[in-house]
Design an enzyme around this catalytic site. Structure first.
Site, PDB file in Angstrom:
ATOM      1  N   LYS A 270       0.793  -1.074  -0.099  1.00 48.96           N
ATOM      2  CA  LYS A 270      -0.049   0.002  -0.034  1.00 48.96           C
ATOM      3  C   LYS A 270       0.902   1.275   0.153  1.00 48.96           C
ATOM      4  O   LYS A 270       2.042   1.262   0.582  1.00 48.96           O
ATOM      5  CB  LYS A 270      -0.928  -0.046   1.212  1.00 48.96           C
ATOM      6  CG  LYS A 270      -2.021  -0.996   1.373  1.00 48.96           C
ATOM      7  CD  LYS A 270      -2.722  -0.879   2.652  1.00 48.96           C
ATOM      8  CE  LYS A 270      -3.776  -2.123   2.609  1.00 48.96           C
ATOM      9  NZ  LYS A 270      -4.869  -1.628   1.697  1.00 48.96           N
ATOM     10  N   ARG A 344     -10.221 -11.651   2.158  1.00 43.59           N
ATOM     11  CA  ARG A 344     -11.030 -12.578   1.566  1.00 43.59           C
ATOM     12  C   ARG A 344     -10.378 -14.124   1.761  1.00 43.59           C
ATOM     13  O   ARG A 344     -11.132 -15.182   1.790  1.00 43.59           O
ATOM     14  CB  ARG A 344     -11.442 -12.451   0.116  1.00 43.59           C
ATOM     15  CG  ARG A 344     -10.271 -12.091  -0.831  1.00 43.59           C
ATOM     16  CD  ARG A 344     -10.698 -11.402  -2.052  1.00 43.59           C
ATOM     17  NE  ARG A 344     -10.728  -9.769  -1.876  1.00 43.59           N
ATOM     18  CZ  ARG A 344     -11.150  -8.893  -2.605  1.00 43.59           C
ATOM     19  NH1 ARG A 344     -11.481  -9.316  -4.001  1.00 43.59           N
ATOM     20  NH2 ARG A 344     -11.208  -7.754  -2.230  1.00 43.59           N
TER      21      ARG A 344
END
Ligand code: BES
Ligand code: MN
Ligand code: ZN
Length: 486
Positions: A270, A344
């Site tokens: 990120k 996920r």
């Protein structure tokens, strides 16, 4: 802090032994039935133009003649709904903050509107008003002196409002636990810390807690969860906490919380700006602990299981790489195209693990996608479910708990985006509809269960000056679980 109902005696509210009194107003005319000293003060303030009868308006008065409580705060609570009451009490509490009040009495000028939900909202507002994070900040302001809060009501209302206060306190304790865990920085709140919190919760509230380690997860074949954890030196934990409040044979509700204690993005790293906020990426896990606490404190007659896959998402020489293919516990293979879509990857194995409990319903809670923040902002959590009845229950719980969600679609057309040439699916589906494709990914692991997914990326914490965890959606989840207990 202690909350109770107060039925005033013959002397009225002005004779109550409290040292602060909060009077909540509704409507645009002066209320009837207020004790004379309060009615006179209020009428004079309105006449003098120092208070208008509009939502959010406030007036503070000190040592009002004829009123035993030294501090009086008038706050206008709009339409008198529970939501308006919560907002008004939060504002009113700021008026009394810093003061020496230990015992606060709160009254609605029109007590007839009070319900259990209002009582609960009162507790949540006071708890919010006095909350201060201090675990790693010795210079934080001292704790509030407020020790007891009474809700003024009639004898006939007392039992119902008392039940609301009790539920409110359990939810508030759960919210506080979730906030404390989530606010802790990543070097304090590690997977091991979350496991310790669960164990402590187990000891204090009678939960059965089991913590699996990497070897256990390997045996279970959790290739997807393990792939995320493999880049970090911090050992993963897979936490299972059980509250048995009903018959053993009763199918449990299972809550699965995303427990990424820090999300750097991994190799798909990120940008630096605001990356600190990724310590909140275990907000789903924190809400599961908070809900377990609330439900256990209320000794709810329901079976509830919390599952928390916890690890860090780090870049390193051992980290999973874009393009790597892993085999999930379900046997389905996943091409990890973006290591930042890690939530996920840990949830899918936890959802497969949940199957063994043959749950009545399974709900996962995750700070899953930035796309959900774009779609819904910071007010409503995203709710995804193919089960209309379950979705309706969760939405209703959110409204009642003043912790609202909004249903999002799961049409099979969205599944297209997850196709991969090298595995059963990819872990990302492109920018468009990012919150939905993330949910579609999870859906592939839940075919055997009644399942819903809450994306709390926009609601689990506040950014900016008020940066900090909110404890959401503990209130929604607690209401959902309690409704199933009755
Ligand atoms: N934890 C983040 C989601 C997130 C991002 C929550 C920003 C709140 C604010 C999650 O693991 C993530 O990184 N998601 C990616 C998915 C993408 C790579 C498909 C995202 O939302 O950018
Ligand atoms: Mn991520
Ligand atoms: Zn994440």
């Amino acid at each position: 802090m202690d909350f109770k109902t107060i039925v005033p005696g013959a002397g009225g509210v002005v004779a109550l032994p409290a040292d602060a009194l909060m009077v909540l107003l509704t409507g645009d005319t002066l209320p009837a039935g207020l004790d004379a000293p309060l009615a006179a003060l209020l009428a004079a303030a309105v006449k003098d133009g120092d208070l208008s009868l509009k939502a959010g308006q406030q007036l503070y008065a000190h040592r009002v003649p004829g009123v035993k409580a030294a501090r009086v705060a008038f706050v206008h609570a709009g339409d008198g709904s529970a939501k308006a009451l919560r907002k008004a009490v939060l504002g009113g509490a700021a008026l009394l903050k810093g003061g020496g009040a230990k015992n606060l009495a709160v009254m609605m000028a029109d007590p007839g509107v009070l319900t259990e939900v209002h009582a609960e909202a009162l507790v949540s507002a006071i708890a919010e008003a006095v909350y201060v994070y201090r675990q790693t900040k010795p210079s934080a302001p001292a704790a509030s002196r407020l020790a007891s809060v009474g809700l003024v009501c009639t004898k006939a209302q007392s039992a119902a409002l008392g039940a609301g206060l009790e539920r409110g306190q359990a939810v508030a304790a759960g919210v506080a636990l979730a906030r404390e865990c989530a606010n802790l920085p990543g070097n304090h709140c590690t997977p091991g810390f979350l496991a310790d919190q669960a164990r402590k919760l187990g000891k204090d509230h009678g939960l059965k807690v089991e913590v699996l380690n990497r070897k256990d997860c390997e045996k279970l074949g959790m290739g997807s969860f393990l792939a995320v954890a493999q880049g970090s030196a911090e050992p993963l934990k897979f936490i299972v906490a059980r509250w048995q409040g009903a018959d053993k044979s009763d199918a449990p509700v299972v809550l699965v919380g995303k427990g990424i204690t820090f999300d750097t993005g991994g190799i798909s790293i990120k940008p630096a700006g605001d990356m600190d906020e990724m310590k909140f990426d275990m907000g789903g896990a924190a809400s599961v602990l908070g809900t377990l606490r609330a439900v256990a404190q209320l000794k709810a007659k329901v079976n509830l299981i919390g599952i928390i896959p916890a690890c860090e998402n780090m870049p390193s020489s051992t980290a999973v790489k874009p393009g790597d293919v892993v085999t999930s516990m379900s046997g389905q293979t996943i091409e990890i195209l973006n290591t930042d879509a890690e939530g996920r990857l840990i949830l899918c194995d936890a959802l497969t693990y949940a199957e063994r409990f043959e749950p009545a319903a399974v709900v996962d809670i995750a700070t899953l996608t930035g796309a959900c923040v774009v779609a819904l902002g910071h007010h409503r959590s995203g709710l995804f479910s193919s089960d209309d009845a379950l979705a309706t229950e969760l939405l209703a719980a959110g409204e009642q708990a003043l912790d609202p969600a909004w249903r999002m679609p799961l049409d099979e057309e969205y599944d297209e985006a997850l196709k991969s040439n090298f595995a059963d699916m990819g872990n990302v589906g492109g920018r468009a509809g990012g919150a939905i494709t993330a949910a579609m990914f999870l859906k592939r692991f839940t075919a055997k269960m009644r399942w819903a997914h809450l994306d709390v990326a926009g609601t689990a914490w506040n950014s900016g000056k008020a940066k900090g965890a909110t404890g959401r959606p503990v209130a929604l989840l607690t209401h959902f679980v309690l409704a199933r207990a009755r």
